[in-house]
Scaffold this motif. Structure first.
Motif, PDB file in Angstrom:
ATOM      1  N   ASP A 390       0.624  -5.953  13.842  1.00 16.28           N
ATOM      2  CA  ASP A 390      -0.766  -5.673  13.509  1.00 16.28           C
ATOM      3  C   ASP A 390      -1.211  -6.871  12.685  1.00 16.28           C
ATOM      4  N   ALA A 392      -3.689  -7.926  11.015  1.00 15.80           N
ATOM      5  CA  ALA A 392      -4.479  -7.900   9.775  1.00 15.80           C
ATOM      6  C   ALA A 392      -4.530  -6.480   9.226  1.00 15.80           C
ATOM      7  N   VAL A 393      -3.762  -6.217   8.190  1.00 13.70           N
ATOM      8  CA  VAL A 393      -3.672  -4.845   7.674  1.00 13.70           C
ATOM      9  C   VAL A 393      -4.288  -4.663   6.287  1.00 13.70           C
ATOM     10  N   SER A 394      -4.638  -5.750   5.633  1.00 13.48           N
ATOM     11  CA  SER A 394      -5.269  -5.606   4.310  1.00 13.48           C
ATOM     12  C   SER A 394      -6.645  -6.271   4.376  1.00 13.48           C
ATOM     13  N   ALA A 395      -7.453  -5.997   3.381  1.00 10.74           N
ATOM     14  CA  ALA A 395      -8.790  -6.612   3.355  1.00 10.74           C
ATOM     15  C   ALA A 395      -8.662  -8.133   3.348  1.00 10.74           C
ATOM     16  N   LEU A 396      -7.706  -8.634   2.587  1.00 11.82           N
ATOM     17  CA  LEU A 396      -7.512 -10.091   2.509  1.00 11.82           C
ATOM     18  C   LEU A 396      -7.110 -10.648   3.873  1.00 11.82           C
ATOM     19  N   GLN A 397      -6.137  -9.996   4.505  1.00 13.02           N
ATOM     20  CA  GLN A 397      -5.696 -10.473   5.823  1.00 13.02           C
ATOM     21  C   GLN A 397      -6.832 -10.383   6.842  1.00 13.02           C
ATOM     22  N   GLN A 398      -7.606  -9.293   6.776  1.00 13.07           N
ATOM     23  CA  GLN A 398      -8.693  -9.129   7.757  1.00 13.07           C
ATOM     24  C   GLN A 398      -9.725 -10.241   7.601  1.00 13.07           C
ATOM     25  N   ASP A 419       3.954  -9.297   5.979  1.00 13.05           N
ATOM     26  CA  ASP A 419       5.210  -8.663   5.554  1.00 13.05           C
ATOM     27  C   ASP A 419       5.420  -7.412   6.402  1.00 13.05           C
ATOM     28  N   ARG A 421       4.194  -4.592   6.292  1.00 15.78           N
ATOM     29  CA  ARG A 421       2.965  -3.839   6.617  1.00 15.78           C
ATOM     30  C   ARG A 421       2.403  -4.247   7.979  1.00 15.78           C
ATOM     31  N   ASN A 422       2.738  -5.443   8.415  1.00 16.04           N
ATOM     32  CA  ASN A 422       2.192  -5.949   9.676  1.00 16.04           C
ATOM     33  C   ASN A 422       2.990  -5.529  10.906  1.00 16.04           C
TER      34      ASN A 422
END
Ligand code: GUN
Ligand code: ZN
Length: 443
Positions: A390, A392-398, A419, A421-422
């Motif tokens: 995935d 982009a799982v955080s606001a920063l990544q998105q 990490d 989370r992805n």
């Protein structure tokens, strides 16, 4: 035209399709299919092509598993890790030799117990899979029970795994040492039981030269002669004090690698972890013998061992894969490991491009383990081990992903900010064995 398949998967795919001799060749073999179709037959890859080119092959479009919006890459390959050290990851304050004495040996003493070994094997494999790692070269402890438990659990999951019991007969506490003859017999029994059993393979695992007497190394050599298709897995040239110690223990040898080389433990299926402080002759010997090295950036930084020289490794034509080296390494995540490898490169003015980084984590790692004909890319006929990322799982990544201009920048952002989370799902042998937000299906 009809094609036999049991599973069709739609999504974006990225892989490197060929082994290369220099990083300059990598862009030629990088394959990115934004809207792709992967067909599997049981545990094998049938084909990967664009959705447009492949959709006419589908018998029933409604049964396609839809991973659109995700990025699917070959399963990560971890070329050096210690499963018993999972429970002492993040141990404070020491460098290699003191760290072994103070933290590692006491923890490893528990693995004579089959129940403890089974519990920790399940936990360990769950960590690998939830981080997208589908194949690893793994240290057990000196106890055969440790390896029986790990292989049993990996076998149930259908994972391609290489592991071995530690062999050591000196310079370690009594409770972890054995005689060379015991080490030989127990290793032999494990090889007979597990080597080439399903997707499992055995690695002869002398811990490192300082805990090996000449007699023990003689036994390792004998086993390698008796079972030439086994792997050899050990440590080499990690820490300056360690290297001096080896020189004093083996004064008749011409340096650290020469100890292993004289016992004929170098070769196509030999993997040496760390290799930070090699001299010219040692690099040349690794190349000449077709040996491989494991680059373990988080461990090398955590223990203050030094900076692995990736540029020299390419120049010398030595096969290399990434290792997390848990528990000296500080993460199971291959994405984080690649991010740290980039920083190690920065400190030496070496630019680790995302394309190269993902190669090391997949096909390059597979090659280091002499498994590149079976895993590491989506080439037809290979085993179906892959990770659904995935991106982009955080606001920063998105935010950062949205303003990335191409796949190269996206991959770089992923290895720098990503990490566990992805990891959306992990597939092994054509089966989904782990999925985010639901417990793994098969552990
Ligand atoms: N050298 C010998 N044993 C070990 C170990 O367990 N971890 C690391 N990083 N290096 C070693
Ligand atoms: Zn190690």
């Amino acid at each position: 035209m009809s094609v036999t398949y049991t599973q069709a998967i739609r999504g974006s795919f990225f892989d490197i399709t060929a082994v290369v001799e220099t990083p300059l060749q990598l862009p030629d073999y990088a394959r990115y299919i934004e809207d792709g179709l992967l067909l599997l037959n049981g545990g094998d890859i049938v084909s990967l092509q664009s959705w447009e080119a492949g959709r006419h092959l589908l018998a029933d479009r409604s049964s396609v598993l839809d991973y659109r919006g995700k990025l699917i890459v070959p399963g990560f390959v971890d070329t050096h890790i210690h499963y018993p050290q999972t429970e002492m990851i993040a141990a404070y304050g020491e460098q290699l030799l003191e760290w072994l004495q103070q933290y590692t040996f006491p923890v490893e003493s528990q693995y004579h117990c089959p129940q403890h070994s089974a519990r920790m094997s399940a936990f360990f494999l769950h960590q690998l899979l939830s981080n997208g790692t589908t194949t690893a070269l793994v240290f057990g402890t000196v106890h055969p029970e440790s390896v029986d438990a790990l292989f049993s659990a990996a076998d149930r999951l259908g994972m391609r795994l290489i592991a071995g019991k530690v062999m050591m007969d000196r310079n370690a506490p009594d409770y972890l040492t054995e005689t060379p003859e015991q080490s030989y017999q127990q290793t032999r029994e494990l090889i007979e039981r597990w080597h080439n059993h399903g997707r499992l393979s055995y690695a002869l695992t002398p811990r490192f030269a300082p805990t090996s007497s000449p007699e023990l190394l003689g036994k390792v050599q004998q086993l390698k002669e008796e079972y030439p298709d086994t792997w050899l897995h050990t440590h080499l040239s990690e820490n300056p004090q360690e290297i001096e110690w080896v020189k004093s223990l083996f004064p008749d040898h011409n340096g650290y690698l020469d100890v292993y080389h004289q016992y004929q433990l170098t070769g196509r299926r030999s993997v040496f972890a760390h290799c930070i402080h090699l001299d010219e002759e040692e690099w040349d010997c690794l190349h000449a013998t077709g040996s491989a090295v494991a680059f373990c950036p988080t461990s090398n930084l955590f223990l203050g061992s030094g900076l692995f020289n990736l540029k020299t490794c390419w120049e010398k034509g030595v096969k290399m894969g990434m290792g997390t080296d848990v528990g000296a390494g500080t993460t199971f995540s291959m994405l984080q490991t690649l991010g740290e490898a980039y920083k190690v490169g920065q400190l030496q003015r070496y630019r680790l491009a995302a394309c190269e980084a993902f190669y090391h984590a997949t096909l390059g790692g597979a090659r280091a383990l002499d498994l590149d004909s079976r895993i590491g890319s989506f080439t037809a006929g290979k085993e179906a081990d892959f990770v659904v990322l995935d991106p982009a799982v955080s606001a920063l990544q998105q935010m950062r992903f949205a303003n990335s201009k191409d796949i190269w920048e996206k991959l770089f952002v992923l290895m720098t900010l990503g990490d566990d989370r992805n990891i959306a799902a992990t597939w092994v042998n054509g089966q989904c064995v782990w999925q985010a937000r639901s417990e793994e299906k098969a552990a």
